[in-house]
Design an enzyme around this catalytic site. Structure first.
Site, short mmCIF file in Angstrom:
data_model
loop_
_atom_site.label_atom_id
_atom_site.label_comp_id
_atom_site.label_asym_id
_atom_site.label_seq_id
_atom_site.Cartn_x
_atom_site.Cartn_y
_atom_site.Cartn_z
N SER A 27 0.83 -1.20 0.00
CA SER A 27 0.00 0.00 0.00
C SER A 27 0.88 1.26 0.00
CB SER A 27 -0.95 -0.05 1.20
OG SER A 27 -1.95 0.93 1.11
N ASP A 31 -9.04 -4.58 -6.15
CA ASP A 31 -8.55 -3.66 -5.12
C ASP A 31 -9.39 -2.39 -5.16
OD1 ASP A 31 -7.11 -1.87 -3.50
OD2 ASP A 31 -5.18 -2.73 -4.06
N HIS A 90 -7.35 -5.57 -1.69
CA HIS A 90 -6.16 -4.79 -1.35
C HIS A 90 -5.25 -5.47 -0.34
CE1 HIS A 90 -3.83 -1.10 -0.83
NE2 HIS A 90 -3.99 -1.18 0.48
#
Length: 436
Positions: A242, A333, A368
């Site tokens: 991330s 995601d 994600h």
């Protein structure tokens, strides 16, 4: 229940093992055709309770092998050897928006696996099990050294494998929630890598001063890892997830200090102000805050904060990369445009003539939060971004089965990628511990 049913036996092998290691759950001595429920229960460090279960039918020999037999229903179905872990969900009545996390890697994740008569779906706390086994799942295997690092103002933990070393190194960065998360680094050490888990948002200096760390903070972390006597200073990788990917791209492309052997970016993007610091990257996100969306369940979708742009001043120049790069992305995601970023990175590297350095692992119906294998999938959860202290419920995306399978596949291939590029001509330590 007759006496024969009372003799049902349950075994889990290994009952004490590594978190990324599979186990075999075997039920024997049940009546042929006997319907039963295999149930897993876990209470987290925060006292929150989780459970998973599958419905099975004993074969003609009175046996159920969870690794080979079909679950007819429950929190998972089909042949799923590790469904009892990756399908763990909060028990009925739990507060919404939970996500399972492991903060203390020096203690095991304890899971009680039990067998119940019939195909049960609820009220397990009030049922009497036919058999139960307590299972320990460890992120930190025996002999792994855990060393807190505070020099140069760092908030970090170094994990060293068992043995004489020196070992290839990994600088391990997580995302926008901050905190010193150690579980992935502890597992890396179990596979022969010296791994430094780094907190760069809620570290001591940032908390005391109210300021974001600058690029020197990451370079200091790299230097500490590189100069450690148990680390091969010429064999260092960086792994980011991330927001950690934004830092990984910045350091890999622009830093004169970082000399990486390879890099891994999970669920991230190269979109960022090229000359920006961490503070400027976060300000860039804030400037795009109006592009967030909220679904019908009041869950925030953040993926539009980072639209893929043609403006090269807002993209890390991945054409300058000189080390192998592995991208791990989920095609569902909802937090970052990871798949679109991967395709743009591919195009940029092809144009620069360094696409031979790129490997992309792209997974359909995957969200994600791509974590080590058998971590329960979380489609949405409560989240507080460390930089703003703003609380919300974020939609991460992903479908439970596909996402869980992707985590297992991505972890295996990531370890292979790291071994290939960090051990090179050395004899790799493939897996230090098959079980504990």
């Amino acid at each position: 229940m007759d006496r024969k049913q009372c003799c049902v036996s349950l075994s889990v092998q290994p009952s004490r093992g590594q978190m990324d290691e599979k186990f075999i759950v075997l039920i024997q001595n049940a009546p042929p055709g006997f319907q039963l429920t295999v149930h897993a229960f876990h209470q987290c460090e925060d006292k929150l309770k989780w459970e998973a279960f599958g419905h099975y039918t004993a074969d003609a020999t009175g046996t159920v092998n969870v690794s080979k037999d079909l679950s007819l229903g429950g929190t998972y179905s089909g042949v799923e050897p590790m469904g009892l872990l990756w399908s763990l969900t909060p028990v009925p009545g739990s507060k919404p928006g939970l996500r399972m996390r492991k903060f203390n890697v020096q203690t095991p994740m304890e899971v009680t696996i039990s067998v119940y008569q019939g195909h049960q779906t609820e009220g397990f706390v009030d049922l009497v099990s036919l058999a139960s086994v307590l299972v320990e799942r460890w992120h930190m295997a025996p002999g792994i050294l855990r060393i807190p690092i505070t020099e140069d103002g760092l908030s970090a933990t170094l994990f060293l494998p068992r043995g004489p070393g020196p070992f290839p190194g990994i600088l391990d960065l997580w995302g926008g929630g901050g905190m010193l998360l150690e579980h992935r680094s502890a597992l890396f050490a179990c596979h022969g890598f010296a791994s430094l888990a780094l907190d760069y948002l809620t570290n001591k200096v940032s908390i005391e001063t109210g300021n974001f760390v600058d690029n020197k903070y990451f370079e200091s972390a790299y230097n500490v890892l590189q100069q450690h006597p148990q680390v091969l200073g010429s064999r260092i990788a960086m792994v980011g997830l991330s927001l950690g990917c934004a830092i990984t791209f910045k350091m890999a492309v622009y830093s004169d200090v970082f000399k990486l052997s390879c890099a891994v970016c999970i669920s991230g993007s190269h979109v960022q102000p090229v000359d920006g610091s961490l503070e400027q990257i976060i300000d860039f996100f804030k400037e795009n805050a109006g592009k967030t969306r909220v679904n019908e369940e009041n869950q925030i979708i953040l993926r539009d904060l980072l639209p893929i742009t043609t403006d090269t001043s807002f993209k890390a120049d991945v054409g300058r990369l000189q080390c192998p790069l592995l991208l791990v992305v989920g095609e569902d995601d909802q937090n970052w445009p990871a798949y679109e970023s991967a395709m743009d990175i591919k195009e940029m590297m092809e144009g620069a003539g360094n696409s031979h350095l790129l490997t992309v692992l792209s997974y359909p119906n995957t969200g994600h939060l791509i974590e080590p294998p058998f971590t329960p999938h979380t489609r949405a959860s409560n989240f507080m971004f460390a930089a703003s202290r703003h609380k919300s419920t974020c939609l991460w995306g992903g479908e439970k089965v596909a996402h869980s399978h992707a985590q297992e596949d991505a972890w295996r291939k990531m370890l292979l990628f790291l071994r290939k590029n960090l051990y090179a001509d050395r004899n790799p330590v493939l897996t230090i511990f098959s079980h504990l």
